[in-house]
Design a protein around this motif. Structure first.
Motif, PDB file in Angstrom:
ATOM      1  N   ARG A  37       0.873  -1.175  -0.021  1.00 24.55           N
ATOM      2  CA  ARG A  37      -0.037   0.064  -0.105  1.00 24.55           C
ATOM      3  C   ARG A  37       0.633   1.266  -0.050  1.00 24.55           C
ATOM      4  O   ARG A  37       0.633   2.200  -0.721  1.00 24.55           O
ATOM      5  CB  ARG A  37      -1.015   0.080   1.167  1.00 24.55           C
ATOM      6  CG  ARG A  37      -2.045   0.957   1.305  1.00 24.55           C
ATOM      7  CD  ARG A  37      -2.928   1.002   2.284  1.00 24.55           C
ATOM      8  NE  ARG A  37      -2.935  -0.494   3.124  1.00 24.55           N
ATOM      9  CZ  ARG A  37      -2.873  -0.620   4.248  1.00 24.55           C
ATOM     10  NH1 ARG A  37      -2.875   0.340   5.282  1.00 24.55           N
ATOM     11  NH2 ARG A  37      -2.944  -1.763   4.729  1.00 24.55           N
ATOM     12  N   SER A  39       3.789   1.626  -1.209  1.00 19.04           N
ATOM     13  CA  SER A  39       4.606   1.863  -2.371  1.00 19.04           C
ATOM     14  C   SER A  39       3.570   2.367  -3.494  1.00 19.04           C
ATOM     15  O   SER A  39       3.739   3.132  -4.476  1.00 19.04           O
ATOM     16  CB  SER A  39       5.298   0.603  -3.032  1.00 19.04           C
ATOM     17  OG  SER A  39       4.157  -0.624  -3.263  1.00 19.04           O
ATOM     18  N   TYR A  41       1.054   4.139  -2.856  1.00 19.39           N
ATOM     19  CA  TYR A  41       0.610   5.680  -2.514  1.00 19.39           C
ATOM     20  C   TYR A  41       1.946   6.506  -2.854  1.00 19.39           C
ATOM     21  O   TYR A  41       1.668   7.372  -3.276  1.00 19.39           O
ATOM     22  CB  TYR A  41       0.365   5.864  -0.966  1.00 19.39           C
ATOM     23  CG  TYR A  41      -0.963   5.242  -0.598  1.00 19.39           C
ATOM     24  CD1 TYR A  41      -2.019   5.269  -1.400  1.00 19.39           C
ATOM     25  CD2 TYR A  41      -0.971   4.976   0.584  1.00 19.39           C
ATOM     26  CE1 TYR A  41      -3.084   4.905  -0.819  1.00 19.39           C
ATOM     27  CE2 TYR A  41      -2.163   4.440   1.251  1.00 19.39           C
ATOM     28  CZ  TYR A  41      -3.304   4.595   0.363  1.00 19.39           C
ATOM     29  OH  TYR A  41      -4.496   3.948   0.830  1.00 19.39           O
ATOM     30  N   LEU A  42       3.043   6.009  -2.777  1.00 24.94           N
ATOM     31  CA  LEU A  42       4.346   6.710  -3.282  1.00 24.94           C
ATOM     32  C   LEU A  42       4.390   6.924  -4.806  1.00 24.94           C
ATOM     33  O   LEU A  42       4.638   8.034  -5.179  1.00 24.94           O
ATOM     34  CB  LEU A  42       5.489   6.118  -2.610  1.00 24.94           C
ATOM     35  CG  LEU A  42       6.802   6.832  -2.735  1.00 24.94           C
ATOM     36  CD1 LEU A  42       6.858   7.997  -1.916  1.00 24.94           C
ATOM     37  CD2 LEU A  42       8.042   5.758  -2.272  1.00 24.94           C
ATOM     38  N   GLY A  44       1.842   6.605  -6.923  1.00 27.38           N
ATOM     39  CA  GLY A  44       0.507   7.268  -7.157  1.00 27.38           C
ATOM     40  C   GLY A  44       0.853   8.759  -6.956  1.00 27.38           C
ATOM     41  O   GLY A  44       0.200   9.575  -8.029  1.00 27.38           O
ATOM     42  N   SER A  45       1.408   9.132  -5.845  1.00 26.34           N
ATOM     43  CA  SER A  45       1.616  10.451  -5.763  1.00 26.34           C
ATOM     44  C   SER A  45       2.477  11.245  -6.660  1.00 26.34           C
ATOM     45  O   SER A  45       2.406  12.188  -6.864  1.00 26.34           O
ATOM     46  CB  SER A  45       1.844  10.751  -4.060  1.00 26.34           C
ATOM     47  OG  SER A  45       3.216  10.238  -3.777  1.00 26.34           O
ATOM     48  N   HIS A  46       3.350  10.447  -6.748  1.00 25.45           N
ATOM     49  CA  HIS A  46       4.469  11.016  -8.108  1.00 25.45           C
ATOM     50  C   HIS A  46       3.979  11.099  -9.204  1.00 25.45           C
ATOM     51  O   HIS A  46       4.310  11.989 -10.014  1.00 25.45           O
ATOM     52  CB  HIS A  46       5.862  10.366  -7.851  1.00 25.45           C
ATOM     53  CG  HIS A  46       6.730  10.513  -6.753  1.00 25.45           C
ATOM     54  ND1 HIS A  46       6.801   9.969  -5.455  1.00 25.45           N
ATOM     55  CD2 HIS A  46       7.872  11.158  -6.582  1.00 25.45           C
ATOM     56  CE1 HIS A  46       7.573  10.091  -4.862  1.00 25.45           C
ATOM     57  NE2 HIS A  46       8.219  11.242  -5.299  1.00 25.45           N
ATOM     58  N   PHE A  48       0.738  11.640  -9.731  1.00 22.69           N
ATOM     59  CA  PHE A  48      -0.011  12.809  -9.781  1.00 22.69           C
ATOM     60  C   PHE A  48       0.645  14.198  -9.949  1.00 22.69           C
ATOM     61  O   PHE A  48       0.216  15.310 -10.682  1.00 22.69           O
ATOM     62  CB  PHE A  48      -0.901  12.689  -8.484  1.00 22.69           C
ATOM     63  CG  PHE A  48      -1.828  13.807  -8.481  1.00 22.69           C
ATOM     64  CD1 PHE A  48      -3.081  13.968  -9.183  1.00 22.69           C
ATOM     65  CD2 PHE A  48      -1.600  14.849  -7.540  1.00 22.69           C
ATOM     66  CE1 PHE A  48      -3.854  15.018  -9.053  1.00 22.69           C
ATOM     67  CE2 PHE A  48      -2.685  15.769  -7.367  1.00 22.69           C
ATOM     68  CZ  PHE A  48      -3.687  15.814  -8.139  1.00 22.69           C
ATOM     69  N   ALA A  49       1.997  14.253  -9.093  1.00 21.11           N
ATOM     70  CA  ALA A  49       2.617  15.366  -9.299  1.00 21.11           C
ATOM     71  C   ALA A  49       3.126  15.472 -10.474  1.00 21.11           C
ATOM     72  O   ALA A  49       3.102  16.832 -11.152  1.00 21.11           O
ATOM     73  CB  ALA A  49       3.855  15.360  -8.088  1.00 21.11           C
TER      74      ALA A  49
END
Length: 60
Positions: A37, A39, A41-42, A44-46, A48-49
């Motif tokens: 989970r 990894s 999130y990490l 996915g957030s990159h 999105f950024a």
């Protein structure tokens, strides 16, 4: 003469605690679900950024 009405739980040893949900896997390691989970999130957030950055670059 042994009594036939003895409880079966008296004869069976207690089950060993296993590594279930939210428990450490031993030697200070995190549970596998948490690592997966984290990894996601990490990564996915990159992603999105990077998408937001792309929007700002294209919008100039």
């Amino acid at each position: 003469m042994p009594s036939e009405t003895t409880d079966d739980n008296e004869r069976k040893p207690a089950p060993e605690p296993s590594a279930g949900h939210g428990e450490e896997r031993g030697e200070g390691r995190f549970p596998r679900g948490l690592l997966i989970r984290l990894s996601f999130y990490l990564i996915g957030s990159h992603v999105f950024a990077a998408f937001l950055y792309l929007l700002f670059v294209v919008g100039k």
